[in-house]
Design a protein around this motif. Structure first.
Motif, PDB file in Angstrom:
ATOM      1  N   VAL A 104       0.841  -1.199   0.000  1.00 18.55           N
ATOM      2  CA  VAL A 104       0.000   0.000   0.000  1.00 18.55           C
ATOM      3  C   VAL A 104       0.878   1.252   0.000  1.00 18.55           C
ATOM      4  O   VAL A 104       0.627   2.218  -0.733  1.00 18.55           O
ATOM      5  CB  VAL A 104      -0.945   0.008   1.220  1.00 18.55           C
ATOM      6  N   ILE A 105       1.936   1.226   0.806  1.00 24.38           N
ATOM      7  CA  ILE A 105       2.851   2.374   0.872  1.00 24.38           C
ATOM      8  C   ILE A 105       3.567   2.566  -0.461  1.00 24.38           C
ATOM      9  O   ILE A 105       3.735   3.702  -0.935  1.00 24.38           O
ATOM     10  CB  ILE A 105       3.862   2.180   2.024  1.00 24.38           C
ATOM     11  N   VAL A 106       3.980   1.456  -1.086  1.00 24.61           N
ATOM     12  CA  VAL A 106       4.616   1.542  -2.405  1.00 24.61           C
ATOM     13  C   VAL A 106       3.647   2.165  -3.416  1.00 24.61           C
ATOM     14  O   VAL A 106       4.026   3.039  -4.217  1.00 24.61           O
ATOM     15  CB  VAL A 106       5.073   0.140  -2.890  1.00 24.61           C
ATOM     16  N   ALA A 107       2.379   1.752  -3.353  1.00 26.27           N
ATOM     17  CA  ALA A 107       1.363   2.307  -4.252  1.00 26.27           C
ATOM     18  C   ALA A 107       1.171   3.803  -4.008  1.00 26.27           C
ATOM     19  O   ALA A 107       1.013   4.583  -4.958  1.00 26.27           O
ATOM     20  CB  ALA A 107       0.039   1.560  -4.067  1.00 26.27           C
ATOM     21  N   LEU A 108       1.199   4.211  -2.743  1.00 26.09           N
ATOM     22  CA  LEU A 108       1.075   5.628  -2.409  1.00 26.09           C
ATOM     23  C   LEU A 108       2.230   6.444  -3.006  1.00 26.09           C
ATOM     24  O   LEU A 108       2.015   7.524  -3.573  1.00 26.09           O
ATOM     25  CB  LEU A 108       1.042   5.808  -0.889  1.00 26.09           C
TER      26      LEU A 108
END
Length: 686
Positions: A461-465
């Motif tokens: 999720v953080i990578v996607a952000l």
């Protein structure tokens, strides 16, 4: 040579190219007697001040730094319009003596204007170190105007300048035009004289007919419009025909000016034989195509740490005594008034918000001091040089990298740091796009919600952000520079680097004080006002949020919020978190009924005084929130306005409520839009 009598107070314009020491001289002359605002109808910052000499008051206007009077940018247009208007009685033009040939170009464009000019040859000491010798008397004779050698950083030459101002006020001298006019004649032939014959003999405003004719031949759009309004229709047809024939007029005119500079400096500027300017080792590394970028990033990070170090003792001190002050004051108010809501208002809204505004001003002072120092010594020009190719790919200036890097620590620092960018358009684009960068404060919320709902997969999720952040920056830069900001066209970066020089400490401290004062005025009004508003909407005497106005608002907008994947509690937490990102967890605890110890959201957002059981909050959120909704909240929270301090900083840097509202609205709408899209994707995945 012409003489003109000055009636009334003398208004002086201070002109110069960037990095010529213009701001240093302005601070020397005006000290703390400065006013910062906006030019009428523009978002470009206007600095004006007053100084006294020989029992007389003078008004000094610091014109935007510009390389030329050819108006391509908002800064150039403002500088040129002010100089040719009847609002100015005298012009001081700053010239960098260490780079005399380039720096005299702006002066060459003032040749032939009906306004007296004083040329200040600044950094004369650096020129001597470079082996350059200037015959001041001969240069003054050739130009026909007062010449003042100066080292503005040390105050050397300032008294001489004041004497010249007094002399020229009594018997104003207009810059000779004979040599440059002869060069124009040789290049443009009879067409130049044809234009002069048509124009009024006295010129128009502060512009002589000779000067106007040259600008017409290079198709200066603003001058063309001015002339069109001041001649007959038949005269305009002749002028228009001549302009159309000179397609390459701008190039010819520029060559004329460079030829004039060469002729003026012939026999005036001498360089020691065999002398070569040696670049120090650090300068070679700082502009190296490989090592320059990591060095610049390390320097900016070091600058951010240094600015934090300046502010930290004050922040720790205020942070440690604030709870004691609020507790004691709360008890006093309860004993004196017996009113719980008065005690809550003062100790949870007013006092914490005032302290927040004070801390913001102190932090801004640290940032302005550190990065003002880096700009003053000439290092920021190196940063622009090494990053310009990279940043230009998304329409930004090389110096934009500094706000981006420092925004990882605090967006407020990044926004404030944008002031090192000379172009208003680039500064505004940088302010807007740097707000996408996630600051350190939000990761606590992102980390907790992410790990709670997604476990080890929270990393994805953080990578996607972060990936979305890159696309968000690119899109934001594109939409603002193509749709919203139309006041100027993009201009290329001039890569000639200024020499390193010693900082002007007095100028830096004056700038810090001016900026801190400006920000704190806005911060007190905005932060206290917003804090009291949030307090009024969220206050409950019994701690039950369902008895507050904000609960009613939340339930009313819940149908709309549901379309975005948010229930009313997540939506309210998202909106209120604009006050302070790190306070979002406290707000969520109150909204989900597990927070105690405080009676309003304003106290949570500023002081973080709420007490809550994290495991209890996790349990209740897992029971009532879906993974898709949690994902939507994370994205909307991540891309929303960084914080109230950032909003105040935007207003302080743009000096425009209109642009502040535009930027805030853009981020709020885009955050909700992104959250809504992510929610739809989440419902498919989970």
């Amino acid at each position: 040579m012409e003489s003109v009598a000055v009636v009334g107070p003398v208004k002086i314009g201070l002109a110069g190219q960037p990095n010529t020491g213009k701001s240093t001289l302005f601070n020397r002359l005006t000290g703390a007697r400065q006013h910062v605002g906006n030019w009428p109808g523009k978002t470009v910052e206007q600095k004006s001040g007053i100084f006294h000499f020989n029992h007389k008051k003078y008004s000094l206007v610091d014109l935007p730094g510009t390389y030329s009077l050819t108006a391509n940018s908002a800064e150039e247009l403002i500088a040129r319009d002010f100089i040719i208007s009847d609002k100015v009685d005298m012009i001081i033009t700053m010239v960098d003596t260490s780079q005399l040939e380039r720096s005299m170009y702006l002066l060459s464009e003032m040749v032939g204007m009906n306004v007296p000019v004083i040329a200040v040859l600044n950094m004369i000491d650096i020129a001597k170190e470079q082996g350059k010798l200037i015959n001041i008397e001969k240069l003054q004779e050739k130009l026909g105007i007062p010449i003042v050698p100066m080292v503005a950083a040390k105050g050397e030459g300032v008294e001489n300048l004041l004497g010249k101002i007094k002399t020229i006020e009594e018997n104003q001298k207009i810059l000779h035009t004979d040599v440059l006019f002869k060069i124009y004649e040789d290049v443009f032939k009879e067409e130049l004289n044809d234009l002069i014959k048509i124009l009024p003999d006295e010129g128009i405003g502060n512009c002589s007919s000779n000067w106007i004719s040259a600008r017409l031949l290079e198709n200066d759009r603003q001058i063309v419009e001015i002339v069109k309004e001041n001649v007959t229709k038949e005269q305009w047809e002749v002028i228009h025909h001549i302009i159309k024939r000179n397609i390459d007029g701008p190039l010819k005119a520029a060559n004329c000016r460079y030829a004039w500079i060469e002729s003026v400096l012939d026999g005036v500027l001498t360089k020691k034989e065999g002398y070569a300017l040696k670049r120090i080792g650090f300068d070679k590394l700082s502009t190296h195509r490989i090592f320059g970028k990591p060095i610049a990033i390390l320097m900016m990070l070091a600058g951010f740490i240094a600015s934090m170090a300046i502010a930290m003792p004050f922040m720790i001190g205020i942070g440690s005594i604030l709870p004691l002050i609020c507790l004691n004051l709360r008890n006093i108010l309860l004993n004196k008034t017996g009113s719980y809501w008065i005690a809550s208002l003062v100790t949870e809204a007013v006092i914490p918000s005032v302290s927040m505004a004070l801390l913001m001003g102190i932090f801004i002072a640290g940032v302005v001091f550190v990065f003002g120092f880096m700009e003053d010594i000439g290092y920021m020009a190196r940063v622009a040089y090494v990053f310009d190719a990279t940043m230009s790919k998304i329409g930004l200036h090389g110096k934009s990298i500094m706000p981006f890097v420092t925004s990882f620590g605090c967006n407020m620092a990044g926004i404030t740091g944008s002031r090192v960018i000379d172009s208003w358009k680039q500064r505004l684009l940088t302010i807007t796009t740097s707000m996408v960068v996630p600051c350190a404060s939000m990761w606590g919320v992102i980390g907790l919600v992410g790990s709670l709902f997604f476990g080890v997969n929270a990393i994805w999720v953080i990578v996607a952000l972060l990936i979305c952040s890159i696309f968000h920056v690119i899109f934001t830069s594109w939409i603002f520079r193509t749709k919203f900001i139309k006041e100027e066209e993009g201009t290329g970066l001039i890569m000639e680097l200024p020499p390193y020089h010693k900082p002007n400490w007095k100028g830096i401290f004056l700038h810090v004080w001016s900026k801190m004062k400006d920000v704190m005025k806005k911060a007190f009004v905005v932060i206290v006002g917003v804090s009291v508003t949030i307090w009024a909407l969220s206050y409950t005497s019994d701690g039950n949020i369902e008895n507050s106005p904000i609960y009613a608002i939340g339930k009313t907008v819940e149908p709309v919020a549901a379309l975005l994947g948010l229930d009313w509690r997540l939506f309210i937490a998202l909106i209120v978190s604009i006050m302070s990102k790190e306070g979002a967890l406290g707000v969520l605890s109150m909204l989900f009924g597990v927070g105690t110890g405080i009676s309003s959201f304003s106290g949570i957002m500023i002081s973080g005084a709420v007490e809550f059981d994290q495991s209890a909050l996790s349990t209740v959120m897992l029971e009532s929130i879906s993974k898709a909704s949690a994902l939507a909240f994370m994205f909307a929270y991540y891309f929303n306005i960084p914080c109230m301090a950032a909003i105040v900083s935007v207003n302080a840097e743009t000096h425009s409520l209109k642009w502040t509202i535009k930027i805030v609205s853009y981020y709020m709408v885009s955050a909700l839009f992104i959250g809504g899209i992510v929610y739809r994707i989440g419902t498919i995945i989970f």
